[in-house]
Design an enzyme around this catalytic site. Structure first.
Site, mmCIF file in Angstrom:
data_model
loop_
_atom_site.group_PDB
_atom_site.id
_atom_site.type_symbol
_atom_site.label_atom_id
_atom_site.label_comp_id
_atom_site.label_asym_id
_atom_site.label_seq_id
_atom_site.Cartn_x
_atom_site.Cartn_y
_atom_site.Cartn_z
ATOM 1 N N ASP A 63 0.849 -1.186 0.000
ATOM 2 C CA ASP A 63 0.000 0.000 0.000
ATOM 3 C C ASP A 63 0.892 1.245 0.000
ATOM 4 O O ASP A 63 1.802 1.340 -0.821
ATOM 5 C CB ASP A 63 -0.978 -0.068 1.182
ATOM 6 C CG ASP A 63 -1.941 1.099 1.266
ATOM 7 O OD1 ASP A 63 -2.893 1.133 0.476
ATOM 8 O OD2 ASP A 63 -1.744 1.976 2.133
ATOM 9 N N HIS B 145 -7.153 -6.074 -1.478
ATOM 10 C CA HIS B 145 -6.080 -5.112 -1.244
ATOM 11 C C HIS B 145 -5.060 -5.565 -0.210
ATOM 12 O O HIS B 145 -3.887 -5.219 -0.298
ATOM 13 C CB HIS B 145 -6.701 -3.787 -0.787
ATOM 14 C CG HIS B 145 -5.704 -2.705 -0.555
ATOM 15 N ND1 HIS B 145 -4.975 -2.127 -1.571
ATOM 16 C CD2 HIS B 145 -5.294 -2.089 0.592
ATOM 17 C CE1 HIS B 145 -4.184 -1.201 -1.073
ATOM 18 N NE2 HIS B 145 -4.340 -1.154 0.231
#
Length: 341
Positions: free
Chosen positions: A106, A304
């Site tokens: 991320d 994610h």
């Protein structure tokens, strides 16, 4: 009863430009620095620390400045990218090493890529999870994000104003985190056709788009408690300040405009991760932007939170990539070193 994952590792506080950086390390061998994203902590790497240690590496998962037990400078500008890069360099030095391999997820992927770009003499290889490398360039980031929402507001723009997102999150940190994690997880994200949780209705809240229902399969209630306890103690401003420096980063990184990251690299994304789909063009550009790319993987059925949703597969990919590095990293470091270095 679900329990938080117990991690056998050494907790350390080391000096850095931020003040102090907290990290957890496990294993012996070449140093691998693990950098988390938003809204997480060193604990995001709980499945990777023992796997990397078992493979013969010294794995160190840090709390990025503003998170967990690391220092939290007050000024928003203290969270600009070049400051985070120097924190990473300080960690390497404090651990008694001259170089390290760096892996990020991320925001941590962007921090890792920029660390390799700006300090190639320190970071000899870079692994990126979820967020592809996209070189600095184009319009000012705030201008791009302002255009993305149309009648709605993109979450990055929503995070820009100090105090605004904090007012939504901090009255119920645990509930907000549960919804945010679920919104971006493959097994709990909203179905196609439902409102996108990356956007905020004008005058609304981000959490209005979060799904109800169970936690993602990768996140136990006790795991959630670990994350919530840290943010309940620290607040969210330190974490959110990363988003508030994107225009500063654009200015600071001008000397590296359009520059490739040439060290040996790895990318792992998820098919159901918006970071992978929105930035598909960045992945297509890897022959130019990541010329040292060893392998790139897009995992089916994965959202994610890649290293937590698919820990065994990610561990296999990471250790396989790391095992390929010794000769590659040495030759790449010579090419990456600045003139006169």
């Amino acid at each position: 009863m679900s329990r938080a994952t117990e991690v056998t590792g050494t907790h350390r506080l080391v000096p850095s430009p931020a003040g102090r950086i907290h990290l957890v390390e496990q294993g012996a061998g070449p140093l691998v620095l693990l950098v988390h994203g938003f809204p997480e902590s060193w604990y995001s790497w709980r499945h990777q620390l023992p796997a990397l240690a078992a493979a013969g590496y010294r794995a160190a998962a840090l709390d990025v400045r503003g998170y967990g037990r690391s220092s939290r400078p007050e000024a928003v500008s203290a969270y600009r990218m070049l400051e985070l890069v120097e924190d990473n360099v300080a960690v390497v030095r404090a651990l008694g090493e001259e170089t390290a391999i760096i892996i990020g997820h991320d925001w941590g992927a962007t921090v890792a890529a920029d660390s390799a770009l700006v300090r190639p003499e320190v970071f000899t290889a870079v692994g990126l999870l979820s967020v592809p490398y996209a070189p600095r360039g184009g319009p000012r980031p705030s201008e791009i994000f302002a255009r993305m929402g149309g009648e709605e507001e993109f979450y990055v723009s929503y995070f820009q104003a100090p105090g605004r997102a904090e007012a939504e999150i901090e009255p119920d940190v645990r509930g907000w985190l549960a919804g945010f994690y679920a919104a971006l997880s493959a097994d709990t994200m909203p179905a196609p056709g439902l409102p996108d949780p990356h956007f905020v209705a004008r005058g609304g809240r981000l959490r209005d788009r979060f799904p109800g229902g169970p936690l993602p399969s990768w996140l136990s209630r006790d795991d959630l408690d670990v994350y919530a306890a840290e943010f309940e103690r620290t607040g969210l401003s330190g974490a959110l300040n990363r988003y508030r420096n994107m225009d500063r980063d654009w200015e600071d990184l001008a000397p590296w405009d359009a520059a490739p990251v040439v060290q040996p690299s790895l990318f792992v994304g998820g098919v159901q991760d918006a970071s992978t789909t929105w930035l598909a063009g960045a992945i297509d550009a890897y022959p130019d932007t990541l010329p040292g790319l060893v392998s790139s993987h897009i995992l089916d059925g994965c959202g994610h939170w890649i290293q937590q949703e698919r820990p065994h597969e990610v561990n296999r990919l990471l250790t396989g990539w790391l095992a390929s590095l010794p000769t590659r990293a040495a030759s790449t470091l010579v090419r990456a070193r600045p003139a006169g270095g």
